[in-house]
Enzyme design. Structure first.
Site, PDB file in Angstrom:
ATOM      1  N   LYS A 115       0.851  -1.196   0.000  1.00  0.00           N
ATOM      2  CA  LYS A 115       0.000   0.000   0.000  1.00  0.00           C
ATOM      3  C   LYS A 115       0.886   1.245   0.000  1.00  0.00           C
ATOM      4  O   LYS A 115       1.771   1.377   0.855  1.00  0.00           O
ATOM      5  CB  LYS A 115      -0.900  -0.016   1.249  1.00  0.00           C
ATOM      6  CG  LYS A 115      -2.092   0.906   1.148  1.00  0.00           C
ATOM      7  CD  LYS A 115      -3.049   0.678   2.307  1.00  0.00           C
ATOM      8  CE  LYS A 115      -4.004   1.849   2.451  1.00  0.00           C
ATOM      9  NZ  LYS A 115      -4.857   1.727   3.621  1.00  0.00           N
ATOM     10  N   ARG A 123     -17.467   7.678  11.800  1.00  0.00           N
ATOM     11  CA  ARG A 123     -17.743   9.113  11.644  1.00  0.00           C
ATOM     12  C   ARG A 123     -19.152   9.363  11.136  1.00  0.00           C
ATOM     13  O   ARG A 123     -19.812  10.307  11.543  1.00  0.00           O
ATOM     14  CB  ARG A 123     -16.746   9.736  10.660  1.00  0.00           C
ATOM     15  CG  ARG A 123     -15.345   9.810  11.192  1.00  0.00           C
ATOM     16  CD  ARG A 123     -14.358  10.082  10.100  1.00  0.00           C
ATOM     17  NE  ARG A 123     -14.351   8.990   9.139  1.00  0.00           N
ATOM     18  CZ  ARG A 123     -13.476   8.833   8.166  1.00  0.00           C
ATOM     19  NH1 ARG A 123     -12.533   9.719   8.004  1.00  0.00           N
ATOM     20  NH2 ARG A 123     -13.533   7.807   7.339  1.00  0.00           N
ATOM     21  N   SER A 139      -7.837  11.156   6.843  1.00  0.00           N
ATOM     22  CA  SER A 139      -6.420  11.296   6.464  1.00  0.00           C
ATOM     23  C   SER A 139      -6.325  11.707   5.001  1.00  0.00           C
ATOM     24  O   SER A 139      -5.490  12.539   4.628  1.00  0.00           O
ATOM     25  CB  SER A 139      -5.680   9.976   6.673  1.00  0.00           C
ATOM     26  OG  SER A 139      -5.757   9.590   8.015  1.00  0.00           O
TER      27      SER A 139
HETATM   28  O1  PNS Z   1      -7.266   3.190   8.637  1.00  0.00           O
HETATM   29  P1  PNS Z   1      -7.718   2.096   7.732  1.00  0.00           P
HETATM   30  O2  PNS Z   1      -6.882   2.081   6.475  1.00  0.00           O
HETATM   31  O3  PNS Z   1      -9.192   2.139   7.445  1.00  0.00           O
HETATM   32  O4  PNS Z   1      -7.426   0.723   8.520  1.00  0.00           O
HETATM   33  C1  PNS Z   1      -7.695  -0.521   7.921  1.00  0.00           C
HETATM   34  C2  PNS Z   1      -7.099  -1.675   8.754  1.00  0.00           C
HETATM   35  C3  PNS Z   1      -5.604  -1.459   8.995  1.00  0.00           C
HETATM   36  C4  PNS Z   1      -7.793  -1.758  10.084  1.00  0.00           C
HETATM   37  C5  PNS Z   1      -7.355  -2.973   7.932  1.00  0.00           C
HETATM   38  O5  PNS Z   1      -6.919  -2.786   6.624  1.00  0.00           O
HETATM   39  C6  PNS Z   1      -6.649  -4.194   8.515  1.00  0.00           C
HETATM   40  O6  PNS Z   1      -6.974  -4.660   9.580  1.00  0.00           O
HETATM   41  N1  PNS Z   1      -5.657  -4.740   7.769  1.00  0.00           N
HETATM   42  C7  PNS Z   1      -4.915  -5.910   8.162  1.00  0.00           C
HETATM   43  C8  PNS Z   1      -5.241  -7.098   7.261  1.00  0.00           C
HETATM   44  C9  PNS Z   1      -6.449  -7.877   7.770  1.00  0.00           C
HETATM   45  O7  PNS Z   1      -6.498  -8.323   8.887  1.00  0.00           O
HETATM   46  N2  PNS Z   1      -7.468  -8.047   6.883  1.00  0.00           N
HETATM   47  C10 PNS Z   1      -8.676  -8.815   7.176  1.00  0.00           C
HETATM   48  C11 PNS Z   1      -9.719  -8.039   7.958  1.00  0.00           C
HETATM   49  S1  PNS Z   1     -10.442  -6.758   7.042  1.00  0.00           S
END
Ligand code: PNS
Length: 163
Positions: free
Chosen positions: A45, A94, A133
């Site tokens: 990412k 939000r 963000s």
């Molecule tokens: O701030 P964000 O980008 O909305 O956070 C997203 C986040 C980091 C919480 C999510 O992408 C995540 O948990 N990624 C880790 C991979 C994972 O566990 N994926 C399966 C569940 S969605």
């Protein structure tokens, strides 16, 4: 018998950390024994700030708060959460537009953890409910004023990036 500590994991990309995120942490630290801000380390990412920078900004913002810490994690959130013991995931909501994405993630995490890890949602304060963000980066890149939307230390670094 000693009570087990309840740990809240607050995961996210935090690219960058905003006052909306800070508000969730401020309120969560008074509810849970410990809050761990978990910064996603995902090399596929593209982010404005490196994971090291993001962890360092957040650590710095909460350095005086005894029960808040910041770490990065890779891979599945539920695996990281399991490594922390008795914990739950917290996320801020939000507006209704956040709901579908959050529901999908919460249900997937529940599935992956065989019902062991719960997600709790905290409603963002109205003053921060329009901050994201993405929008902060867009406005800052166009030299708009985001000084009231992000912590001071993040602002300093964001200004440097877009100078
Ligand atoms: O701030 P964000 O980008 O909305 O956070 C997203 C986040 C980091 C919480 C999510 O992408 C995540 O948990 N990624 C880790 C991979 C994972 O566990 N994926 C399966 C569940 S969605």
């Amino acid at each position: 018998m000693s009570k087990q500590k309840l740990i809240a994991i607050f995961p996210g990309s935090f690219d960058p950390f905003t006052n909306g995120h800070a508000d969730i942490v401020q309120r969560a630290k008074d509810i849970f024994d410990e809050v761990i801000i978990a910064v996603l380390n995902n090399s596929t990412k593209k982010t404005l700030f490196t994971v090291k920078e993001r962890v360092s900004f957040i650590t710095d913002a909460f350095k005086k708060v005894h029960n808040v810490s910041t770490e990065s994690f890779k891979g599945l959130l539920v695996d990281y959460a399991k490594s922390k013991g008795n914990c739950i995931i917290i996320r801020g909501i939000r507006a209704t537009t956040d709901y579908e994405y959050e529901q999908q993630m919460a249900l997937m995490n529940r599935h992956l953890s065989q019902d062991r890890i719960e997600t709790l949602f905290m409603m963002s304060k109205e003053e921060t409910s329009y901050i994201s963000s993405t929008i902060v980066k867009q406005v800052a890149s166009l030299k708009g004023d985001v000084s009231k939307l992000i912590p001071k230390n993040v602002l300093k670094e964001l200004v440097k990036k877009y100078r």
